[in-house]
Design a protein around this motif. Structure first.
Motif, short mmCIF file in Angstrom:
data_model
loop_
_atom_site.label_atom_id
_atom_site.label_comp_id
_atom_site.label_asym_id
_atom_site.label_seq_id
_atom_site.Cartn_x
_atom_site.Cartn_y
_atom_site.Cartn_z
N MET A 1 0.86 -1.19 0.00
CA MET A 1 0.00 0.00 0.00
C MET A 1 0.90 1.24 0.00
SD MET A 1 -2.96 1.17 2.74
CE MET A 1 -3.97 -0.25 2.50
N ASP A 2 0.67 2.13 -0.95
CA ASP A 2 1.50 3.34 -1.01
C ASP A 2 0.96 4.42 -0.07
OD1 ASP A 2 -0.66 4.57 -2.32
OD2 ASP A 2 0.26 4.47 -4.29
N SER A 3 1.69 5.51 0.01
CA SER A 3 1.31 6.57 0.97
C SER A 3 -0.04 7.20 0.62
CB SER A 3 2.40 7.63 1.06
OG SER A 3 2.55 8.30 -0.17
N GLN A 4 -0.36 7.30 -0.67
CA GLN A 4 -1.66 7.85 -1.07
C GLN A 4 -2.78 6.96 -0.54
OE1 GLN A 4 -2.30 8.35 -5.26
NE2 GLN A 4 -4.47 8.66 -4.98
N ASP A 5 -2.65 5.65 -0.73
CA ASP A 5 -3.67 4.72 -0.25
C ASP A 5 -3.77 4.75 1.28
OD1 ASP A 5 -4.40 3.90 -2.81
OD2 ASP A 5 -3.04 2.18 -2.78
N ARG A 6 -2.64 4.85 1.95
CA ARG A 6 -2.66 4.93 3.42
C ARG A 6 -3.38 6.19 3.88
NH1 ARG A 6 2.40 2.66 2.85
NH2 ARG A 6 3.47 4.64 2.96
N SER A 7 -3.10 7.32 3.23
CA SER A 7 -3.78 8.57 3.60
C SER A 7 -5.27 8.48 3.34
CB SER A 7 -3.19 9.75 2.82
OG SER A 7 -1.87 9.98 3.22
N PHE A 8 -5.65 7.85 2.23
CA PHE A 8 -7.06 7.67 1.89
C PHE A 8 -7.76 6.82 2.95
CE2 PHE A 8 -9.99 4.78 -0.58
CZ PHE A 8 -11.05 5.67 -0.64
N GLU A 9 -7.18 5.67 3.27
CA GLU A 9 -7.79 4.77 4.26
C GLU A 9 -7.85 5.43 5.63
OE1 GLU A 9 -9.37 1.94 3.79
OE2 GLU A 9 -8.96 2.03 1.65
N ARG A 10 -6.79 6.10 6.00
CA ARG A 10 -6.76 6.79 7.30
C ARG A 10 -7.80 7.91 7.33
NH1 ARG A 10 -6.75 6.67 12.35
NH2 ARG A 10 -5.63 8.29 13.43
N GLY A 11 -7.95 8.64 6.23
CA GLY A 11 -8.95 9.70 6.17
C GLY A 11 -10.36 9.15 6.35
N LEU A 12 -10.65 8.01 5.72
CA LEU A 12 -11.97 7.40 5.89
C LEU A 12 -12.19 6.96 7.34
CD1 LEU A 12 -12.34 5.21 2.67
CD2 LEU A 12 -13.33 7.48 3.12
N GLU A 13 -11.16 6.37 7.93
CA GLU A 13 -11.25 5.95 9.34
C GLU A 13 -11.54 7.15 10.24
OE1 GLU A 13 -7.56 4.03 10.35
OE2 GLU A 13 -7.86 2.44 8.86
N LEU A 14 -10.88 8.25 9.98
CA LEU A 14 -11.07 9.45 10.80
C LEU A 14 -12.46 10.05 10.63
CD1 LEU A 14 -7.52 10.93 10.31
CD2 LEU A 14 -8.50 10.24 12.51
N ILE A 15 -13.01 10.01 9.41
CA ILE A 15 -14.39 10.46 9.21
C ILE A 15 -15.32 9.59 10.05
CG2 ILE A 15 -16.33 10.53 7.59
CD1 ILE A 15 -14.43 11.57 5.45
N ARG A 16 -15.12 8.27 9.96
CA ARG A 16 -15.97 7.33 10.70
C ARG A 16 -15.88 7.57 12.21
NH1 ARG A 16 -13.46 3.09 6.81
NH2 ARG A 16 -14.91 3.25 5.05
N ALA A 17 -14.72 8.03 12.67
CA ALA A 17 -14.51 8.29 14.09
C ALA A 17 -14.98 9.69 14.51
CB ALA A 17 -13.03 8.11 14.44
N GLY A 18 -15.44 10.48 13.54
CA GLY A 18 -15.89 11.83 13.87
C GLY A 18 -14.76 12.84 14.03
N GLU A 19 -13.57 12.47 13.58
CA GLU A 19 -12.40 13.36 13.65
C GLU A 19 -12.26 14.07 12.31
OE1 GLU A 19 -10.49 13.85 16.31
OE2 GLU A 19 -11.62 12.43 17.54
N PHE A 20 -13.15 15.03 12.08
CA PHE A 20 -13.28 15.62 10.75
C PHE A 20 -12.11 16.49 10.33
CE2 PHE A 20 -17.68 14.96 12.32
CZ PHE A 20 -17.94 13.84 11.53
N PHE A 21 -11.52 17.24 11.25
CA PHE A 21 -10.38 18.08 10.87
C PHE A 21 -9.19 17.21 10.49
CE2 PHE A 21 -6.61 20.67 11.42
CZ PHE A 21 -6.97 21.80 10.70
N ALA A 22 -8.90 16.20 11.30
CA ALA A 22 -7.79 15.29 10.99
C ALA A 22 -8.08 14.52 9.70
CB ALA A 22 -7.57 14.32 12.16
N ALA A 23 -9.34 14.14 9.48
CA ALA A 23 -9.71 13.44 8.25
C ALA A 23 -9.42 14.30 7.03
CB ALA A 23 -11.19 13.06 8.29
N HIS A 24 -9.76 15.56 7.13
CA HIS A 24 -9.53 16.46 5.99
C HIS A 24 -8.05 16.56 5.68
CE1 HIS A 24 -7.97 20.51 7.07
NE2 HIS A 24 -8.13 20.78 5.79
N GLU A 25 -7.21 16.58 6.70
CA GLU A 25 -5.77 16.67 6.46
C GLU A 25 -5.24 15.41 5.77
OE1 GLU A 25 -3.89 17.88 10.12
OE2 GLU A 25 -4.24 19.97 9.58
N GLU A 26 -5.68 14.23 6.21
CA GLU A 26 -5.24 12.98 5.58
C GLU A 26 -5.73 12.89 4.14
OE1 GLU A 26 -3.23 10.37 6.43
OE2 GLU A 26 -2.72 11.46 8.26
N LEU A 27 -6.99 13.24 3.94
CA LEU A 27 -7.55 13.16 2.59
C LEU A 27 -6.91 14.17 1.64
CD1 LEU A 27 -11.24 12.53 3.61
CD2 LEU A 27 -9.74 10.92 2.42
#
Length: 112
Positions: A1-27
């Protein structure tokens, strides 16, 4: 998994967790690394995260603008893209816009 895919997956996880600011940064990291044909998809998800973040801050206008941008950018990727149920996300964006129009900023958590 490359860094783009990791950022994408992490961003989705953060949205699901309600961490919207952090999600936006990852995405945003995924968006910046994406091929031109994928940028609107990632940017649309950034707008989803920022819309919910703005709702949580009480910023009605900011939320409305982000919801509009999210719908415009994600629409071409429906019904599904990269494992994200885009059609469902678009329904949630439209419901959120309706809630905002009716005078509330209490949005149900997005399901991505």
């Amino acid at each position: 998994m490359d860094s783009q895919d990791r950022s994408f997956e992490r961003g989705l996880e953060l949205i699901r967790a309600g961490e919207f600011f952090a999600a936006h940064e990852e995405l945003e990291l995924a968006w910046r690394a994406a091929a031109a044909s994928e940028r609107d998809f990632y940017q649309g998800l950034v707008h989803v995260a920022v819309a919910w973040y703005q709702a949580g801050r009480g910023n009605r206008v900011g939320c409305e603008r982000q919801l509009e941008k999210a719908e415009r950018r994600l629409r071409p990727y429906a019904p599904e893209h990269r494992g994200v149920p885009v059609a469902s996300v678009l329904e949630q964006v439209r419901l959120a816009a309706k809630i905002i129009t009716e005078g509330s900023l209490d949005l149900p958590p997005p399901q991505v």
